[in-house]
Design an enzyme around this catalytic site. Structure first.
Site, PDB file in Angstrom:
ATOM      1  N   LEU A  84     -46.278   7.837   4.903  1.00 45.64           N
ATOM      2  CA  LEU A  84     -44.907   7.364   5.028  1.00 45.64           C
ATOM      3  C   LEU A  84     -44.642   7.238   6.525  1.00 45.64           C
ATOM      4  O   LEU A  84     -45.015   8.141   7.286  1.00 45.64           O
ATOM      5  CB  LEU A  84     -43.916   8.359   4.420  1.00 45.64           C
ATOM      6  CG  LEU A  84     -43.757   8.377   2.900  1.00 45.64           C
ATOM      7  CD1 LEU A  84     -42.885   9.565   2.486  1.00 45.64           C
ATOM      8  CD2 LEU A  84     -43.150   7.079   2.400  1.00 45.64           C
ATOM      9  N   ASP A  85     -44.008   6.149   6.956  1.00 40.27           N
ATOM     10  CA  ASP A  85     -43.743   6.032   8.388  1.00 40.27           C
ATOM     11  C   ASP A  85     -42.747   7.104   8.826  1.00 40.27           C
ATOM     12  O   ASP A  85     -42.058   7.715   8.011  1.00 40.27           O
ATOM     13  CB  ASP A  85     -43.260   4.626   8.741  1.00 40.27           C
ATOM     14  CG  ASP A  85     -41.943   4.265   8.084  1.00 40.27           C
ATOM     15  OD1 ASP A  85     -40.921   4.843   8.478  1.00 40.27           O
ATOM     16  OD2 ASP A  85     -41.946   3.418   7.176  1.00 40.27           O
ATOM     17  N   ALA A  86     -42.676   7.329  10.117  1.00 36.81           N
ATOM     18  CA  ALA A  86     -41.874   8.436  10.649  1.00 36.81           C
ATOM     19  C   ALA A  86     -40.408   8.330  10.256  1.00 36.81           C
ATOM     20  O   ALA A  86     -39.736   9.354  10.060  1.00 36.81           O
ATOM     21  CB  ALA A  86     -42.010   8.497  12.166  1.00 36.81           C
ATOM     22  N   ASP A  87     -39.885   7.119  10.126  1.00 28.16           N
ATOM     23  CA  ASP A  87     -38.474   6.938   9.791  1.00 28.16           C
ATOM     24  C   ASP A  87     -38.201   7.057   8.303  1.00 28.16           C
ATOM     25  O   ASP A  87     -37.046   7.028   7.880  1.00 28.16           O
ATOM     26  CB  ASP A  87     -37.986   5.570  10.285  1.00 28.16           C
ATOM     27  CG  ASP A  87     -37.894   5.505  11.802  1.00 28.16           C
ATOM     28  OD1 ASP A  87     -37.674   6.573  12.425  1.00 28.16           O
ATOM     29  OD2 ASP A  87     -38.052   4.409  12.363  1.00 28.16           O
ATOM     30  N   SER A  88     -39.258   7.180   7.498  1.00 24.29           N
ATOM     31  CA  SER A  88     -39.093   7.308   6.050  1.00 24.29           C
ATOM     32  C   SER A  88     -39.305   8.760   5.631  1.00 24.29           C
ATOM     33  O   SER A  88     -39.849   9.568   6.378  1.00 24.29           O
ATOM     34  CB  SER A  88     -40.069   6.394   5.315  1.00 24.29           C
ATOM     35  OG  SER A  88     -39.843   5.035   5.667  1.00 24.29           O
TER      36      SER A  88
END
Length: 256
Positions: A120-124
């Site tokens: 999951l990307d850092a913002d997710s």
């Protein structure tokens, strides 16, 4: 039925050799040894594709065991975890830039060395699976197995009535088309909406790119399910061990 080619953690204790099947089943949490003997007697257990018999011995590290048709992982060195990844955490076990990573939330609570299944990307935020079962991890990530993933997204609204049909029909992105398996509007509040969508794609930032392409950029993204495993009420930053039933469901999701 082929055997799995797993590589347990080097920190795990070595097995001394084949053990009686009822002992292996009991150690895996199926029940007492007497109860496990009864399961074997009633022909409800198979080992490597054949019906087991009382007196059978198996190697827990390599035997493919099913109880009532459901896969049972008897190798107690294998670990299966669900984690609720918080926003701002990178999907790596350790980060060379010093950013908060997944291992910071595990600490010494798990003796074996585990790895994340996908990213999951850092913002997710939301559900990640962690395991040292390389075979299962590969199958869960490989696109040919088509394991669905569900996301709850906060997006710019309003949402047109035909958006679900448009997403199901397919949307062309720069790296190819993407289709959504399921879509619904969960809630609307002014110019913001919450939507839930399920897809089996695993391309980088696929959900954000997809919704942005159709005019609804994402301000918050939470993954709520991977195949049969749901995030539920697991708090941000916490992990939990998957149950035997959940592990069996994951194997079923990848065709075992």
């Amino acid at each position: 039925m082929p055997r799995d080619n797993r590589t347990p953690s080097p920190d795990a204790p070595a097995y001394t050799g084949p053990e009686r099947l009822q002992k292996v089943l009991a150690a895996a949490g199926v029940g007492s040894r007497r109860a496990c003997e009864d399961l074997i007697f009633r022909r409800r257990v198979t080992v490597d594709g054949r019906v087991a018999q009382l007196g059978d011995k198996v190697d827990p590290a390599t035997a493919v065991i099913h109880v009532d048709g459901e896969r049972l992982v008897a190798d107690t060195r294998l670990v299966y975890l669900a984690m609720n990844k918080p926003r701002g955490v990178v999907s790596t076990m350790a980060d060379e830039k010093g950013r908060t990573a997944l291992a910071d939330f595990i600490g010494n609570r798990v003796e074996q060395r585990v790895y994340h299944v996908g990213r999951l990307d850092a913002d997710s935020e939301g559900l990640l699976l962690l395991t040292n079962d390389g075979t299962l991890a590969h199958r869960l990530m490989h696109p040919s197995y088509g394991v669905p993933k569900t996301y709850l997204c906060e997006v710019a609204g309003p949402i047109p009535r035909n958006l679900g049909k448009r997403l199901a029909a397919g949307v062309e992105l720069e790296d190819g088309p993407v289709t959504v398996d399921a879509f619904r509007v969960v809630d609307t509040l002014g110019r913001t909406a919450q939507v839930e969508l399920t897809l089996h794609e695993g391309r980088k930032h696929i959900v954000r790119r997809l919704l942005g392409e159709v005019g609804h950029p994402v301000s918050r993204l939470v993954r709520t399910a991977i195949g049969p495993i749901r995030l539920g009420d697991l708090r941000a930053g916490r992990t939990r061990r998957l149950t035997n039933a959940e592990v069996a469901a994951l194997f079923k999701a990848v065709g075992d």
